[in-house]
Structures are given as C-alpha cells and as structure tokens.
Design a protein around this motif. Structure first.
Motif, PDB file in Angstrom:
ATOM      1  N   ALA A   1       7.337  -0.807 -10.500  1.00 36.41           N
ATOM      2  CA  ALA A   1       7.762   0.082  -9.511  1.00 36.41           C
ATOM      3  C   ALA A   1       7.024   0.538  -8.702  1.00 36.41           C
ATOM      4  O   ALA A   1       7.556   0.577  -7.317  1.00 36.41           O
ATOM      5  N   ALA A   2       5.926   0.762  -8.851  1.00 38.57           N
ATOM      6  CA  ALA A   2       4.836   1.282  -7.989  1.00 38.57           C
ATOM      7  C   ALA A   2       4.648   0.058  -6.631  1.00 38.57           C
ATOM      8  O   ALA A   2       4.608   0.589  -5.608  1.00 38.57           O
ATOM      9  N   LEU A   3       4.216  -1.226  -7.069  1.00 40.56           N
ATOM     10  CA  LEU A   3       4.361  -2.147  -6.243  1.00 40.56           C
ATOM     11  C   LEU A   3       5.606  -2.320  -5.323  1.00 40.56           C
ATOM     12  O   LEU A   3       5.529  -2.567  -4.140  1.00 40.56           O
ATOM     13  N   SER A   4       6.566  -2.320  -6.040  1.00 41.95           N
ATOM     14  CA  SER A   4       8.084  -2.434  -5.453  1.00 41.95           C
ATOM     15  C   SER A   4       8.021  -1.441  -4.199  1.00 41.95           C
ATOM     16  O   SER A   4       8.631  -1.448  -3.121  1.00 41.95           O
ATOM     17  N   LEU A   5       7.633  -0.136  -4.497  1.00 41.45           N
ATOM     18  CA  LEU A   5       7.818   1.042  -3.540  1.00 41.45           C
ATOM     19  C   LEU A   5       6.771   0.934  -2.340  1.00 41.45           C
ATOM     20  O   LEU A   5       7.116   1.378  -1.237  1.00 41.45           O
ATOM     21  N   LEU A   6       5.742   0.414  -2.632  1.00 43.74           N
ATOM     22  CA  LEU A   6       4.967  -0.125  -1.622  1.00 43.74           C
ATOM     23  C   LEU A   6       5.226  -1.122  -0.794  1.00 43.74           C
ATOM     24  O   LEU A   6       5.370  -0.877   0.560  1.00 43.74           O
ATOM     25  N   GLN A   7       5.806  -2.007  -1.215  1.00 43.20           N
ATOM     26  CA  GLN A   7       6.547  -3.323  -0.416  1.00 43.20           C
ATOM     27  C   GLN A   7       7.578  -2.687   0.503  1.00 43.20           C
ATOM     28  O   GLN A   7       7.905  -2.753   1.725  1.00 43.20           O
TER      29      GLN A   7
END
Length: 315
Positions: free
Chosen positions: A29-35
């Motif tokens: 979830a954190a990586l997807s929000l960063l993307q």
C-alpha cells in the motif's frame, strides 16, 4: 505413508502468525501510494481520454472482458460526468482503497476496492505498463483473500479479526512462496534460451539504454568478461531460486542474493518501484518463515514445540 501425509498437512496447514502478510499489506500500500503521487501530475496524459492514447483505442486493446475507464466513462456520460472527472474519480477511489489497506481498516472491503480500481486504470494504460504494475495487481488480488489484517491494523485493534496463528495464513504464505518460485524459474529459463545472457550482451544493452541509464557504463566494453559473469550470476540466482530457497542452510543466503540483485537493478537501471516491490514480495514470503524456523516456540507447562516452519525443514 502416514508420516508423509502428516508432513504435507503440516507444510500447508500448520498455523502461523500473519506478520508476513501484514508486512506485505502495509508495504504494498505504501509503495502504491508513492507510485500514485509520482503519477498524479501526469494522469491526463497517461490515462485521460485525450491523452497520449485515447480511450477508444485502449478499450479495443484491452478486450471485451476487461472493464476500463472508457467503459465507465460511457456509463457516466448520460449523467453529465465528464471523462476527466471519471478518470480522477477512479484514481481517488484507488487512493482511498490504498489508505484503507495501509491502515488495515475494513481490510477486505478496501482490498477489493483497490484491486478493482487498479484493474480499471491498468486496462487504459496497458501500453505503458511494466512489471511493477503486473506484480501489484497480483498482490492486490491476493490481499483480497489473505488474512493480512491480523497484525498492525485498525481491524485487529478493534477486535474485528483474529490475531493469532491460523492455517489460512500458512496457506497464504505458501501461495506467495510458490508464486515467487514460478516467477524466478520462468524468468531465468526464458533468459537462458537466448545467447544474450550467456555472452553478456543483455547486461550491456540494459545499462546503455538512455531511458534506464543512471551511470556511464561505457567502460564495461573493455571488460566483457565482467558483463558475462554478471549475466551468469543473474541466471544462477533466478533459476536456482525455486530449489535453493527451500534448503534451510541456503535459504538466507539465496534470499540475500536475490535482494542484492534487485538492489542492483534499482541503482543501475533506476527501476526503483519494481525492485522495491519484488523485495517486499520476497521478504513477506520468506523472511518471517525463516525467523520462525530458527526460534522454537515455548509452551507453558509442556514440552517445547517445533517452530511453525519445521515442516519446511523436514521436506
């Protein structure tokens, strides 16, 4: 035969804590929000109806079975909703789903929302998608069914989910582990079929492409053996992953080698999101099980039990 059946049953159904799955949920979830934060300023060009590729084209390419932004736009058009509003609404819902996953609030519902909205956006950007988008979509699908809210979540804090070891968590971890083995084995064997990964040309081409080039590796032309050895090492790590990761004495070393491989891809080719996603995938699948296998569980007023991953060592 009974002993084999017992070992197989323990391998797949021995209860395990959901720590690895919770880590996967939070990290993905954190990586997807960063993307998403990186893509947000460029959404009209990449995903809009009048961007680089219009929806009428992406809908044809996606096929009749895959819903996309174009089909949603046609459904909302009679209501006076513009295509731009449709696009931003879908991405806002996607962001809301990611925040729900990150916090572990009503995790199952927000996992479904995230997976569905990510599918809508992916159908309209298939011309620009690459490995990280595919892996994220698969992991979102897994999170719909996996008990990832048992740790570090608002659901666990509110008592809405069971927080102890479960057989479902064990099955989920095994699924992640076997999926990784198939990914690396298929990737490694595909690379091994061509000459470029045997003569070092594949690494040279990747490092010298302008869109990936992070450093000047032109000096590598003077040391072709170095590029060749690097390619051979990549083949060894990927093809050997499916077998060596199950050997207790080699598991940690192979996992570290795999993480270093993805670190090199991130630094040298600037594929940070892809590399971090694969590193999270590996850590969630194997890091917690190796920790469990090295630490026996103490039971009050009773003998010491084997660790949850003991069946793995016995196979």
């Amino acid at each position: 035969m009974n002993r084999v059946q017992t070992q197989v049953r323990r391998f797949w159904l021995e209860p395990v804590a959901p720590d690895g799955l919770a880590f996967l949920r939070i990290a993905v979830a954190a990586l997807s929000l960063l993307q998403l934060s990186i893509l947000w300023p460029h959404l009209p060009e990449l995903y809009g109806n009048f961007g680089l590729v219009q929806w009428v084209i992406t809908d044809i390419g996606a096929g009749d079975w895959a819903p996309g932004l174009g089909r949603v736009g046609r459904l909302l058009a009679p209501l006076g909703v513009s295509t731009m509003a449709t696009m931003y609404a879908v991405f806002v819902l996607y962001a809301v789903g990611l925040v729900g996953l990150l916090l572990g609030y009503r995790t199952r519902f927000f996992a479904v929302l995230t997976w569905f909205t990510h599918g809508l956006t992916s159908a309209n950007a298939y011309l620009s998608l690459y490995g990280v988008d595919t892996i994220l979509h698969v992991l979102f699908f897994y999170l719909v069914f996996m008990p990832s809210a048992g740790r570090w979540s608002l659901d666990a804090r509110a008592g809405r989910v069971f927080t102890g070891p479960t057989s479902g968590a064990r099955v989920a971890l095994r699924t992640l582990q076997f999926h990784l083995c198939f990914i690396y084995l298929d990737t490694g064997l595909s690379k091994a079929q061509g000459p470029q990964w045997w003569n070092g040309e594949a690494l040279w081409r990747a490092l010298m492409q302008p869109q990936f080039r992070a450093f000047d590796f032109s000096w590598l032309a003077s040391y072709p053996l170095l590029a060749q050895l690097a390619c051979w090492g990549t083949l060894l790590i990927e093809v050997g992953y499916a077998g060596m990761i199950w050997v207790p004495r080699l598991r940690r070393h192979w996992l570290v080698a795999t993480l270093l491989l993805h670190t090199g891809i991130a630094v040298c080719l600037r594929l940070w999101l892809f590399s971090l996603t694969m590193m999270v995938f590996n850590l969630a699948a194997f890091a917690w099980t190796w920790r469990a296998s090295e630490a026996p569980v103490k039971v009050e007023d009773g003998p010491r039990e084997e660790a949850p991953d003991a069946a793995l060592q016995a196979v």
